[in-house]
Design an enzyme around this catalytic site. Structure first.
Site, PDB file in Angstrom:
ATOM      1  CG  ASP A  49     -34.065  24.758 -17.552  1.00  0.00           C
ATOM      2  OD1 ASP A  49     -34.093  24.893 -16.309  1.00  0.00           O
ATOM      3  OD2 ASP A  49     -34.574  23.772 -18.133  1.00  0.00           O
ATOM      4  CE1 TYR A  54     -34.753  17.525 -18.957  1.00  0.00           C
ATOM      5  CE2 TYR A  54     -33.529  19.498 -19.519  1.00  0.00           C
ATOM      6  CZ  TYR A  54     -34.659  18.899 -19.006  1.00  0.00           C
ATOM      7  OH  TYR A  54     -35.684  19.677 -18.538  1.00  0.00           O
TER       8      TYR A  54
END
Length: 336
Positions: A49, A54
């Site tokens: 994931d 990010y």
């Protein structure tokens, strides 16, 4: 490693998912990140994931590089769309059709794949009509670029609305990715019952409460050097809510519970969330390969009812259960 179905779909994912939030592309050097990914594969983890937000897309790139050479059909790659990326311009965020379609192309390129197994709406977007967002997801599914669709941190009402639209558009909404741990149980009151009804599974993040449930943080003591509580790039902010002496004291009292079961504290925490039948997988993060191996040891563990009761008794009133806390994760107002 055991596998579970995701929602009412035919897709199976590993009980433990390796995630790279707050690590790849920021806290952890690329060589260490690659070693952690390979440790996950060695442990039987097939599900990974990430999200485009990010480390402002760097995490996806690192994960894609780390998975090079692996058999694509043996992996389940999950990523997300919503958060601001790139130069963070007016259309570099949210769930508009423009951003969803463009973000998907970027994620595919960075991950080095021609399809995403599970594409997730990272938050609920109040600035875009839900119909527009779900139509964009439906088009990606028909194009074969996305196999399944999920969401993250949506309320019970939002899940119900999204599920209904997905059905109308000919695809399934099969998962929700909420925070869930022994200390943070806000999904149990409303989100989980609604999800069971709709055939939606939970893909839970922070099962170890940012590392607090490992017991390494002690009341009145300085945080260990190099731990998340000392990270100035975002980790310390995320863990701050648990760095209270009353919480840390209760967590230390879980040591005998873990010991009696022959588990590490981290394994106890991960195994605990997996006792919930609506949870398909627990996402773990790591900065060292040995952490991956330890956490993966929670797969297949069944915690006896008396031990579950002891955990509730020990933690008492430091557990957060208010269902309204889910709503706080998706800002109703955001700069665009």
């Amino acid at each position: 490693m055991e596998h579970r179905h995701l929602g009412r779909s035919g897709l199976k994912i590993s009980e433990i998912t390796y995630g790279n939030w707050l690590t790849h592309g920021s806290q952890v050097e690329n060589d260490a990140a690659k070693a952690c990914v390979h440790a996950a594969l060695d442990a039987g983890i097939s599900t990974f994931d990430t999200a485009d937000v990010y480390a402002n897309t760097a995490a996806e790139t690192v994960l894609g590089e780390a998975l090079k050479g692996q058999r694509r059909e043996s992996l389940e790659i999950l990523t997300k769309v919503f958060g601001p990326i790139g130069p963070k311009g007016p259309n570099d965020t949210g769930l508009s059709r423009k951003h969803v379609l463009e973000a998907c192309e970027g994620s595919l390129r960075r991950l080095g794949t021609d399809h995403i197994d599970l594409y997730q709406a990272h938050r609920y977007d109040y600035a875009t009509p839900l119909e527009e967002t779900m139509q964009a997801f439906a088009d990606l599914v028909r194009q074969g670029k996305v196999l399944y669709v999920g969401v993250s941190e949506w309320t019970a009402e939002q899940l119900r609305d999204g599920h209904a639209l997905a059905q109308q558009l000919g695809f399934q909404l099969i998962s929700n990715q909420p925070q869930y741990s022994m200390l943070w149980r806000v999904i149990e009151g409303e989100v989980v019952p609604t999800s069971r009804e709709l055939g939606v599974s939970q893909v839970v993040w922070s099962p170890i409460a940012q590392g607090v449930l490992t017991g390494k943080y002690r009341p009145g003591a300085q945080a260990p050097e190099g731990s998340r509580a000392t990270d100035t790039k975002g980790g310390a902010d995320m863990i701050a809510r648990w760095m209270r002496d009353d919480v840390l004291e209760r967590v230390q009292l879980l040591q005998p519970v873990a010991g009696d079961l022959g588990l590490s504290m981290a394994q106890l925490a991960v195994a605990w969330v997996l006792q919930n039948e609506n949870v398909a997988t627990a996402i773990i993060g790591a900065s060292r390969p040995e952490q991956v191996a330890d956490n993966a040891g929670a797969a297949g563990v069944r915690i006896p009812a008396d031990a579950m009761a002891r955990i509730d008794e020990v933690l008492g009133d430091v557990v957060e259960r208010d269902p309204a806390r889910t709503l706080e994760s998706s800002p109703k107002q955001r700069e665009v």
